[in-house]
Each structure stands twice: as C-alpha cells, then as structure tokens.
Design a protein around this motif. Structure first.
Motif, short mmCIF file in Angstrom:
data_model
loop_
_atom_site.label_atom_id
_atom_site.label_comp_id
_atom_site.label_asym_id
_atom_site.label_seq_id
_atom_site.Cartn_x
_atom_site.Cartn_y
_atom_site.Cartn_z
N ALA A 75 20.99 -6.07 3.02
CA ALA A 75 20.23 -5.17 3.90
C ALA A 75 18.82 -4.94 3.36
O ALA A 75 17.84 -4.92 4.12
N ALA A 76 18.69 -4.77 2.04
CA ALA A 76 17.36 -4.57 1.45
C ALA A 76 16.52 -5.83 1.57
O ALA A 76 15.30 -5.75 1.81
N ALA A 77 17.14 -6.99 1.40
CA ALA A 77 16.39 -8.24 1.56
C ALA A 77 15.91 -8.41 2.99
O ALA A 77 14.80 -8.94 3.23
N ALA A 78 16.71 -7.97 3.95
CA ALA A 78 16.27 -8.03 5.35
C ALA A 78 15.06 -7.13 5.59
O ALA A 78 14.13 -7.49 6.32
N GLN A 79 15.04 -5.96 4.95
CA GLN A 79 13.88 -5.08 5.09
C GLN A 79 12.63 -5.69 4.47
O GLN A 79 11.52 -5.49 4.97
N LEU A 80 12.80 -6.46 3.40
CA LEU A 80 11.65 -7.15 2.82
C LEU A 80 11.10 -8.21 3.76
O LEU A 80 9.88 -8.39 3.87
N ILE A 81 11.99 -8.91 4.46
CA ILE A 81 11.54 -9.89 5.45
C ILE A 81 10.75 -9.20 6.56
O ILE A 81 9.71 -9.70 7.00
N VAL A 82 11.26 -8.05 7.00
CA VAL A 82 10.54 -7.30 8.04
C VAL A 82 9.16 -6.88 7.55
O VAL A 82 8.17 -6.95 8.28
N ALA A 83 9.07 -6.45 6.29
CA ALA A 83 7.79 -6.00 5.75
C ALA A 83 6.78 -7.14 5.64
O ALA A 83 5.57 -6.90 5.70
N LYS A 84 7.24 -8.36 5.46
CA LYS A 84 6.34 -9.50 5.32
C LYS A 84 5.84 -10.05 6.66
O LYS A 84 4.90 -10.84 6.68
N GLU A 85 6.48 -9.67 7.74
CA GLU A 85 6.11 -10.21 9.04
C GLU A 85 4.83 -9.57 9.57
O GLU A 85 4.58 -8.38 9.36
N ASP A 134 1.28 -2.41 0.71
CA ASP A 134 2.09 -1.27 0.28
C ASP A 134 3.47 -1.30 0.91
O ASP A 134 4.47 -0.93 0.27
N ARG A 135 3.56 -1.76 2.16
CA ARG A 135 4.86 -1.86 2.81
C ARG A 135 5.75 -2.88 2.10
O ARG A 135 6.95 -2.66 1.92
N GLN A 136 5.17 -3.98 1.68
CA GLN A 136 5.94 -4.99 0.95
C GLN A 136 6.35 -4.49 -0.43
O GLN A 136 7.46 -4.78 -0.90
N ARG A 137 5.48 -3.74 -1.08
CA ARG A 137 5.84 -3.15 -2.38
C ARG A 137 7.03 -2.22 -2.24
O ARG A 137 7.96 -2.25 -3.06
N THR A 138 7.02 -1.41 -1.19
CA THR A 138 8.14 -0.50 -0.96
C THR A 138 9.43 -1.26 -0.73
O THR A 138 10.48 -0.94 -1.31
N ALA A 139 9.36 -2.30 0.12
CA ALA A 139 10.56 -3.08 0.41
C ALA A 139 11.03 -3.86 -0.81
O ALA A 139 12.24 -4.00 -1.05
N ARG A 140 10.10 -4.37 -1.60
CA ARG A 140 10.49 -5.14 -2.79
C ARG A 140 11.20 -4.24 -3.81
O ARG A 140 12.18 -4.66 -4.43
N GLN A 141 10.71 -3.03 -3.96
CA GLN A 141 11.41 -2.09 -4.85
C GLN A 141 12.77 -1.71 -4.29
O GLN A 141 13.71 -1.43 -5.04
N GLY A 142 12.89 -1.72 -2.97
CA GLY A 142 14.20 -1.48 -2.36
C GLY A 142 15.19 -2.57 -2.72
O GLY A 142 16.37 -2.30 -2.95
N VAL A 143 14.72 -3.83 -2.77
CA VAL A 143 15.58 -4.94 -3.17
C VAL A 143 16.00 -4.78 -4.62
O VAL A 143 17.18 -4.94 -4.98
N PHE A 144 15.03 -4.47 -5.50
CA PHE A 144 15.36 -4.28 -6.91
C PHE A 144 16.34 -3.12 -7.09
O PHE A 144 17.28 -3.20 -7.90
#
Length: 454
Positions: A75-85, A134-144
């Motif tokens: 789920a967190a990885a999916a949010q990172l994909i959304v942040a990169k789009e 910043d959105r990608q940073r937030t999502a990336r920390q969510g994955v970690f």
C-alpha cells in the motif's frame, strides 16, 4: 490358429513397461518423504515433531499479523507511485455560432467551411515550489516506515513464538516431573503395603502415601492440559487454521539455553531497532508533509495552448493559435489550517519517536536484569539446591524402607524434592524467556536492510 506379434508392437510394450518401472523407482522416494509440519497440523495425520526453528519459519510464512504488515508495504509503495505521477492535461473542444443565419462562407457550406467559431485547447497544471518533491519525500518515508513496521512485526513474532514454545516445553517438563514423583510415591506405597502386612505401618499411613501419589498424578494431568494450551498458542502464532496442539516438541529447555546470548553491540552507526526506524520514518514523513503544506500557499499555474478556427464571410480563413496562463489568487485561503495540522503531526511524531527510543532502552535494561536474575537462579538450583534435595530424598526413602524414618519425613522429603525440581525447570524457562526478550530488545537493522524486506 497361429497368432503373430508385430515387432513394432513388441517394442512399444517393452518401452511402456520400462517407463512404468522407471516412474515407480523415481517417484517412490518422493511419495515417501515426510510431510511438512504445518501440513500435518492442518490434517488428521499423526503428530509431527516440531522444533522452535521450524515454528519460527512457519510463522514467518503464515502468521496473520505479519501478512497484514507485508501488505502495508504494498500500500505504501502504491502511494509512492501516485506521488511520482504528473497531473494529467485537460483537453477541451468548443464550437460557437452554430445555427446562425448565413453561416456559409466563400469556402463552402460544409461544417468546417461555415462561419462557426471552433476552439481546441489543452491545459496543463504545473506544480511549483517543490510540491512534487515534498510529496515524494513524504511517500518515500511512508514506504520506509511500512518496511520497518514489517520488520518490527517479525521481531515481535519471533519473540512471541519462542516464548510460547518455551511455555509448552515448561509444561511438558512439569508433566514429566510430576509423573516421576507419582511413580516414586507409588514405589514407596508398595513398600508401605509390605510393612503394613508385617505390622510395621498402619493402614492410614499406607493410604496417605497413595493419596499423595494420586495428587501428583492429578497435577500431571493438569500440566498436560496446560501443555496442550501452550502448543495451541504456538500454532495460532504459526497461522494454523485449526490449531489442536497435537505436535510433538523437538528439543528441550536445555537446548535453548545452549544458544549464544545476543550481542550487545549495534551492527553499525546507522543501526537501530525496527520500531525506532519506523518512528523516525514517520517523523521524517511528517516534516516533508509540513514542507508540502507550506509550499501549497504558492498557487500552481495552469498553462494553456489553443487553436481557433473561424472561416470569415470574406477573405482568407482566420485560423489562430493562442497561449495563456491562469492561477488561483491566494486572497482568502492561505492553507493555514493544513499547515497548523501538519506542524501538530510533526510534534506528535517527535514525541512518539522519543518515547519509542526510551522504550527500547528500557526493554534492553529490563531484559538484561531479568536474564541475570533468572540465569543465576537456574545455576543455583542446578548446581546446589537440586543435588542436595535429591540426595536428601534418596536418603530418607532408603531409611523409610528400612524402618529408620517416619512417614512424615518421607512425604516431606518427596514434596520438597518435587518442588525443587519444578522450581529448577521454572528457572530454566525464565532464563530462556529472558534470552528471547533480550534478543528481541537488541534486534537492530540498518537503512540498507530496509530496502528488501523478507
């Protein structure tokens, strides 16, 4: 009548028989292999032996909470994909002056030749002020954070399976000790029966020994039920759908105590416990979200490019291309509420991270203290108290058989020795449990290990 066999049919028959023999020889060892312990527990097959290492392995594959934590990574990885789009462009097509009189032009009376005003436009939102970063940073920390929580769930699961397995071993050890005490008293009851016939003991003395033996037998039955309950707890952690507690424990408490004590030194300068890494990832993600909310005060422009087609009544066609830009005016909404909420989240996660670090140090200190006390108690029972108790029981039993000790002395010695042996295995269990707590408290990971969860 003579029957003939064609050569090709004979060869096919030989090949077929050879294939059957080859398959039988080849597949026989496979069909005879023992089933996996988890498969045996799910079926009605005979009980299988299970070691603590096998229990951990099965739990890591099938435990419900661990599977849920693993899905959190997806789920967190999916949010990172959304942040990169990137935001999608918007296309629009409009035609005006339809149905007006005298719409035909010198070019003709077709739809494209009439004096309709047709506009095709494409709009593209462009994020500025580092919002996408910043959105990608937030999502990336969510994955970690999700990966760290997965490892933390695995750490606590390892601890839980080990301690539940130890509880089952303790209950099984108690069953053996109580049955042994009962057998010893049954032997003394036989001797008392002979002395009763000889007139050396009364009938009440003989029955008193039998009553104590029966008490130990009943306590052994109770310990057996406790062992089944402990094994069921292990199977629940292993993800067995219909736990029955019918496996056979492989190994003993002594085998677990032979394992080396976990190291007290960290694995590296960036190493930390998984729950600490998860708390730090949450804090970093909250800080990145705060930066994002502050950047949201700056409006994002929308760039437009359009093509306009409007044939005139006279003269050449007037096709034009236009560009434009638009953005909201930050007059009433400066995103103050979201900024304040993001700042509050940063403060909360900062407090939570400090609490988790304190809890980590407390867990280590408690586990070290618990292990030190339990280990010293076990050594004292093993090397001093238990040998003395056994020697006293054997001496009193021998004296009772020869008529040199009273019934009270015998029962007191048997009861004391039984209690000492139970206390010894309890100390062994406490030591093994403290080792599991210490291993879990000292379990550390690095940022590199978070890249690929297992």
């Amino acid at each position: 009548m003579k029957t003939s066999i064609h050569p090709w049919r004979e060869s096919v028959t030989v090949v077929t028989v050879a294939a059957v023999v080859f398959a039988t020889v080849l597949l026989a060892p496979v069909s005879g292999q023992p089933a996996h312990p988890s498969s045996a527990m799910e079926s009605n097959s005979p009980a299988q032996k299970l070691s603590v290492a096998q229990a951990r392995e099965i739990a890591f594959e099938r435990n419900w909470d661990l599977l849920a934590a693993k899905s959190g990574i997806d789920a967190a990885a999916a949010q990172l994909i959304v942040a990169k789009e990137f935001p999608n462009p918007t296309a629009s097509l409009s035609t005006a002056y339809i149905g007006s009189s005298k719409a035909a032009t010198v070019l003709g009376n077709g739809f494209w030749q009439r004096s309709y005003d047709t506009i095709f436009a494409v709009n593209q939102l462009i994020e500025i002020a580092g919002k996408r970063h910043d959105r990608q940073r937030t999502a990336r920390q969510g994955v970690f954070g999700a990966k760290a929580r997965f490892y933390d769930a695995k750490r606590t699961l390892d601890q839980g399976v080990t301690k539940a397995f130890i509880a089952a071993l303790l209950a099984e050890e108690n069953v053996g000790i109580l049955n042994e005490s009962s057998h010893l008293l049954r032997h003394e009851a036989d001797i008392a029966g002979a002395r009763f016939k000889a007139g050396d003991l009364s009938d009440s003395d003989t029955k008193q020994i039998e009553i104590n033996a029966e008490q130990y037998e009943l306590q052994a039955k109770s310990a057996e039920a406790t062992a089944v309950q402990a094994r069921i707890a292990v199977e629940v952690l292993m993800g067995i759908r219909q736990p029955k507690g019918n496996y056979l424990s492989a190994g003993s408490l002594g085998d677990l105590l032979a394992d080396p004590l976990p190291s007290a030194s960290p694995a590296g300068p960036d190493a930390a416990r998984p729950d600490v890494l998860a708390a730090e990832a949450d804090l970093k993600g909250a800080k990145a979200n705060l930066q994002l909310q502050r950047a949201m005060r700056i409006p994002d422009p929308t760039v437009m490019i359009q093509y306009e087609h409007q044939p005139p009544n006279f003269g050449p066609p007037e096709d034009t291309i236009g560009v434009g830009i638009s953005f909201p005016l930050p007059l009433w909404n400066l995103n103050g509420g979201n900024i304040k909420a993001a700042q509050a989240s940063v403060d909360q996660f900062m407090t939570a991270a400090g609490k988790v670090r304190t809890q980590m140090h407390a867990d280590i200190s408690n586990a070290e203290s618990e292990y030190g006390e339990a280990h010293a108690r076990w050594l004292s029972y093993r090397d001093k108290t238990a040998p003395k108790s056994t020697k006293v029981r054997e001496s009193v039993a021998f004296a009772f058989e020869k008529g040199g000790a009273s019934l009270v002395d015998l029962l007191d010695a048997e009861r004391t020795d039984n209690d000492i042996r139970l206390a010894t295995v309890q100390a062994m269990s406490d030591t093994a449990s403290a080792m599991a707590d210490l291993a879990a408290a000292r379990k550390v990971l690095t940022q590199t290990q978070l890249e690929t969860p297992k």
